[in-house]
Design an enzyme around this catalytic site. Structure first.
Site, PDB file in Angstrom:
ATOM      1  N   ARG A  73       2.406  25.228   7.418  1.00 33.86           N
ATOM      2  CA  ARG A  73       3.004  25.262   6.074  1.00 33.86           C
ATOM      3  C   ARG A  73       4.147  24.252   5.960  1.00 33.86           C
ATOM      4  O   ARG A  73       3.885  23.082   5.788  1.00 33.86           O
ATOM      5  CB  ARG A  73       3.439  26.680   5.711  1.00 33.86           C
ATOM      6  N   ASP A  78       3.456  30.234  12.199  1.00 33.60           N
ATOM      7  CA  ASP A  78       4.305  29.074  11.881  1.00 33.60           C
ATOM      8  C   ASP A  78       5.573  28.981  12.728  1.00 33.60           C
ATOM      9  O   ASP A  78       6.172  27.914  12.807  1.00 33.60           O
ATOM     10  CB  ASP A  78       4.710  29.092  10.406  1.00 33.60           C
ATOM     11  N   GLY A 128       5.575  37.177   7.813  1.00 34.00           N
ATOM     12  CA  GLY A 128       6.406  35.981   7.889  1.00 34.00           C
ATOM     13  C   GLY A 128       7.562  36.038   6.898  1.00 34.00           C
ATOM     14  O   GLY A 128       7.916  37.109   6.391  1.00 34.00           O
ATOM     15  N   ASP A 129       8.141  34.863   6.612  1.00 36.35           N
ATOM     16  CA  ASP A 129       9.358  34.846   5.786  1.00 36.35           C
ATOM     17  C   ASP A 129       9.112  35.396   4.384  1.00 36.35           C
ATOM     18  O   ASP A 129       9.968  36.091   3.832  1.00 36.35           O
ATOM     19  CB  ASP A 129       9.966  33.437   5.743  1.00 36.35           C
ATOM     20  N   ALA A 184       1.771  48.837  18.892  1.00 33.62           N
ATOM     21  CA  ALA A 184       3.053  49.180  19.513  1.00 33.62           C
ATOM     22  C   ALA A 184       3.879  50.086  18.591  1.00 33.62           C
ATOM     23  O   ALA A 184       4.521  51.036  19.058  1.00 33.62           O
ATOM     24  CB  ALA A 184       3.822  47.903  19.839  1.00 33.62           C
ATOM     25  N   VAL A 185       3.845  49.792  17.297  1.00 36.93           N
ATOM     26  CA  VAL A 185       4.592  50.629  16.343  1.00 36.93           C
ATOM     27  C   VAL A 185       4.033  52.053  16.378  1.00 36.93           C
ATOM     28  O   VAL A 185       4.784  53.037  16.460  1.00 36.93           O
ATOM     29  CB  VAL A 185       4.488  50.042  14.904  1.00 36.93           C
ATOM     30  N   THR A 188       3.810  35.532  12.387  1.00 32.36           N
ATOM     31  CA  THR A 188       3.329  34.324  11.695  1.00 32.36           C
ATOM     32  C   THR A 188       3.068  33.233  12.727  1.00 32.36           C
ATOM     33  O   THR A 188       3.855  33.077  13.668  1.00 32.36           O
ATOM     34  CB  THR A 188       4.338  33.794  10.654  1.00 32.36           C
ATOM     35  N   ASP A 233       8.481  29.887  12.052  1.00 30.93           N
ATOM     36  CA  ASP A 233       9.539  29.304  11.224  1.00 30.93           C
ATOM     37  C   ASP A 233      10.594  30.324  10.811  1.00 30.93           C
ATOM     38  O   ASP A 233      11.187  30.209   9.743  1.00 30.93           O
ATOM     39  CB  ASP A 233       8.919  28.652   9.974  1.00 30.93           C
ATOM     40  N   GLY A 272       0.071  35.595   5.696  1.00 31.92           N
ATOM     41  CA  GLY A 272      -0.952  35.024   6.578  1.00 31.92           C
ATOM     42  C   GLY A 272      -1.066  35.830   7.862  1.00 31.92           C
ATOM     43  O   GLY A 272      -0.060  36.050   8.525  1.00 31.92           O
ATOM     44  N   ARG A 317      -1.761  38.491   0.141  1.00 37.50           N
ATOM     45  CA  ARG A 317      -0.608  37.921  -0.562  1.00 37.50           C
ATOM     46  C   ARG A 317      -0.644  38.575  -1.945  1.00 37.50           C
ATOM     47  O   ARG A 317      -1.700  38.660  -2.564  1.00 37.50           O
ATOM     48  CB  ARG A 317      -0.735  36.407  -0.660  1.00 37.50           C
ATOM     49  N   CYS A 318       0.489  39.058  -2.385  1.00 39.38           N
ATOM     50  CA  CYS A 318       0.529  39.854  -3.611  1.00 39.38           C
ATOM     51  C   CYS A 318       1.671  39.346  -4.496  1.00 39.38           C
ATOM     52  O   CYS A 318       2.827  39.725  -4.323  1.00 39.38           O
ATOM     53  CB  CYS A 318       0.731  41.326  -3.220  1.00 39.38           C
ATOM     54  N   SER A 337      -8.745   5.893  23.301  1.00 36.93           N
ATOM     55  CA  SER A 337      -8.576   6.711  22.103  1.00 36.93           C
ATOM     56  C   SER A 337      -7.119   6.745  21.647  1.00 36.93           C
ATOM     57  O   SER A 337      -6.207   6.430  22.411  1.00 36.93           O
ATOM     58  CB  SER A 337      -9.022   8.138  22.417  1.00 36.93           C
TER      59      SER A 337
HETATM   60  P1  ADP Z   1       4.250  35.106   4.847  1.00 35.31           P
HETATM   61  O1  ADP Z   1       4.817  36.470   4.988  1.00 35.31           O
HETATM   62  O2  ADP Z   1       3.189  34.818   5.856  1.00 35.31           O
HETATM   63  O3  ADP Z   1       5.328  34.051   4.764  1.00 35.31           O
HETATM   64  P2  ADP Z   1       3.837  34.849   1.944  1.00 35.31           P
HETATM   65  O4  ADP Z   1       4.894  33.828   1.736  1.00 35.31           O
HETATM   66  O5  ADP Z   1       2.556  34.674   1.211  1.00 35.31           O
HETATM   67  O6  ADP Z   1       3.443  35.043   3.483  1.00 35.31           O
HETATM   68  O7  ADP Z   1       4.454  36.264   1.535  1.00 35.31           O
HETATM   69  C1  ADP Z   1       3.689  37.434   1.676  1.00 35.31           C
HETATM   70  C2  ADP Z   1       3.929  38.340   0.509  1.00 35.31           C
HETATM   71  O8  ADP Z   1       5.303  38.743   0.481  1.00 35.31           O
HETATM   72  C3  ADP Z   1       3.722  37.715  -0.865  1.00 35.31           C
HETATM   73  O9  ADP Z   1       2.373  37.677  -1.238  1.00 35.31           O
HETATM   74  C4  ADP Z   1       4.487  38.677  -1.735  1.00 35.31           C
HETATM   75  O10 ADP Z   1       3.786  39.880  -1.929  1.00 35.31           O
HETATM   76  C5  ADP Z   1       5.695  38.974  -0.858  1.00 35.31           C
HETATM   77  N1  ADP Z   1       6.803  38.078  -1.197  1.00 35.31           N
HETATM   78  C6  ADP Z   1       6.972  36.786  -0.863  1.00 35.31           C
HETATM   79  N2  ADP Z   1       8.100  36.281  -1.402  1.00 35.31           N
HETATM   80  C7  ADP Z   1       8.666  37.289  -2.108  1.00 35.31           C
HETATM   81  C8  ADP Z   1       9.846  37.408  -2.918  1.00 35.31           C
HETATM   82  N3  ADP Z   1      10.674  36.374  -3.084  1.00 35.31           N
HETATM   83  N4  ADP Z   1      10.088  38.611  -3.487  1.00 35.31           N
HETATM   84  C9  ADP Z   1       9.254  39.649  -3.309  1.00 35.31           C
HETATM   85  N5  ADP Z   1       8.134  39.599  -2.587  1.00 35.31           N
HETATM   86  C10 ADP Z   1       7.835  38.450  -1.974  1.00 35.31           C
HETATM   87  O1  F6P Z   2       1.811  31.039   7.090  1.00 35.56           O
HETATM   88  C1  F6P Z   2       0.705  31.018   7.935  1.00 35.56           C
HETATM   89  C2  F6P Z   2      -0.313  30.020   7.463  1.00 35.56           C
HETATM   90  O2  F6P Z   2      -1.393  30.006   8.361  1.00 35.56           O
HETATM   91  C3  F6P Z   2       0.241  28.600   7.258  1.00 35.56           C
HETATM   92  O3  F6P Z   2       0.346  27.879   8.469  1.00 35.56           O
HETATM   93  C4  F6P Z   2      -0.771  28.027   6.302  1.00 35.56           C
HETATM   94  O4  F6P Z   2      -0.232  26.991   5.533  1.00 35.56           O
HETATM   95  C5  F6P Z   2      -1.102  29.204   5.427  1.00 35.56           C
HETATM   96  O5  F6P Z   2      -0.806  30.367   6.183  1.00 35.56           O
HETATM   97  C6  F6P Z   2      -2.519  29.265   4.959  1.00 35.56           C
HETATM   98  O6  F6P Z   2      -2.640  30.305   4.064  1.00 35.56           O
HETATM   99  P1  F6P Z   2      -4.017  30.944   3.579  1.00 35.56           P
HETATM  100  O7  F6P Z   2      -4.583  31.739   4.706  1.00 35.56           O
HETATM  101  O8  F6P Z   2      -3.640  31.792   2.426  1.00 35.56           O
HETATM  102  O9  F6P Z   2      -4.905  29.784   3.222  1.00 35.56           O
END
Ligand code: ADP
Ligand code: F6P
Length: 343
Positions: free
Chosen positions: A177, A133, A107-108, A27-28, A131, A135, A16, A77-78, A226
């Site tokens: 999330r 979130d 994110g995570d 910055a990178v 992110t 989190d 996300g 997201r892949c 309200s």
């Molecule tokens: P965020 O980084 O915002 O938490 P996602 O959870 O969708 O978003 O993760 C982003 C991408 O990271 C995923 O679409 C996938 O390509 C990769 N990813 C997530 N979890 C794993 C995993 N357990 N192993 C390998 N790649 C992962």
């Molecule tokens: O992880 C960031 C976030 O914005 C969450 O807060 C939310 O649940 C999710 O991504 C939404 O994902 P998408 O943009 O794929 O609908």
């Protein structure tokens, strides 16, 4: 042990998108340029890494991007990246491009992806927490969180105007999330009467009778006016819309839903997110130069730190207990007896 010689690094944004990702990218790139490193950027996160969709990124490409949300190198997201073959393919692509280190801004999930890659690639992998979130364990804040809270607060302020004018109940659904940081931050900043967060649901799940009782008690105490409730996403079947409809249909409460949705990820990043992103992007490059691997560049008490990548999702980043106490007990319009006397 001598530190490795780094010449060429890669960067991508994944998952996300978050306000401030562009500032982190900038910055990178600027830090890499400062230290004489070449940088390539993969478009669309891990998808681009697998498809060799990249370009040589230079300071001129990132000069005026930090004031925009989204990400100029795109995100995605892949699902495929979770497979072992995908990590092996990514490693081969990085080797063919002679990349020494990869910076993953995300994110995570993105960090799990980075760790997965590191199991199959010899280069250094560094995470930058991007992110809304908030989190991730190990950093006081993630890039994008402050902006998301500011947007939610602004929306809640606007909702308050109309809610007050018509003595209505509003259920405002915010993102997060599985984490209640945006919910807690915006509820406190906007003075909401109630908040429903994932972390609180475990102990005391939301029930309609308890909510109705709270609304009625608040009305008894305050008279007309309200009632604005912040609801974290995924905490009620059908979300804010279903909950508001149920309150109107079954209890005849004048109730309206409002879904803030992806608005929380757009607009101008808050100053604190731009500054955090700038610090952490530079920190990530400096960690690479120090030979660090499988860590996230984080910030704790105004100090740049490095956190083992796995800790960022395996350890829990808890909500601030004092903020919870204040919002729940001291600011709750329906007063309960204080549990402790702090004086
Ligand atoms: P965020 O980084 O915002 O938490 P996602 O959870 O969708 O978003 O993760 C982003 C991408 O990271 C995923 O679409 C996938 O390509 C990769 N990813 C997530 N979890 C794993 C995993 N357990 N192993 C390998 N790649 C992962
Ligand atoms: O992880 C960031 C976030 O914005 C969450 O807060 C939310 O649940 C999710 O991504 C939404 O994902 P998408 O943009 O794929 O609908």
């Amino acid at each position: 042990m001598s530190e490795p010689t780094i010449q060429r690094i890669a960067v991508l944004t994944s998952g996300g998108d978050a306000p401030g990702m562009n500032a982190a990218l900038r910055a990178v790139v600027l830090a890499a340029d400062h230290y004489g490193l070449e940088v390539i950027a993969f478009r669309h996160g891990y998808k681009g890494l697998l498809e060799n969709d990249y370009f040589e990124i230079k300071p001129k490409d990132v000069l005026h991007v930090l004031q925009y949300s989204g990400t100029v190198i795109k995100s995605a997201r892949c699902q495929r990246f979770k497979e072992v073959e995908a990590a092996q393919q990514a490693a081969a692509n990085l080797d063919a491009l002679k990349i020494d280190a990869l910076v993953v801004i995300g994110g995570d999930g993105s960090f799990r992806g980075a760790d997965h890659l590191a199991n199959h690639w010899h280069g250094q992998v560094i995470g930058v927490p991007g992110t809304i979130d908030n989190d991730l364990y190990g950093t006081d804040a993630t890039i994008g969180y402050a902006t998301a809270v500011a947007i939610a607060m602004d929306a809640l302020d606007k909702i308050r105007d109309t809610a007050d004018a018509m003595d209505r109940v509003f259920i405002v659904e915010v993102m997060g999330r599985d984490a209640g940081f945006i919910g807690l931050g915006s509820a406190m900043a906007a003075g909401s009467e109630r908040m429903v967060l994932p972390e609180l649901q475990k102990d005391k799940p939301l029930t309609i009778p308890a909510l109705v009782k709270h609304i009625q008690k608040v009305q008894e105490i305050r008279g007309e006016g309200s009632y604005v409730m912040v609801l974290s996403e995924h905490q009620w079947p059908g979300g804010a819309v279903a909950l508001a409809e149920q309150l109107e249909a079954e209890y005849h409460l004048p109730c309206r839903p409002c879904l803030l949705g992806h608005i929380q990820r757009g607009g101008a990043p808050a100053p604190s997110d731009r500054i955090l992103a700038s610090q952490l992007g530079v920190h990530a490059v400096e960690l690479i130069l120090k030979g660090q691997h499988r860590v996230m560049a984080g910030i704790r008490g105004n100090q740049c730190v490095e956190v083992p990548l796995r800790d960022t999702w395996e350890k829990k980043n808890p909500l601030d207990q004092n903020l919870l106490r204040i919002q729940h007990e001291i600011f709750n319009p329906v007063k309960k007896k204080p549990r402790i006397n702090p004086l």
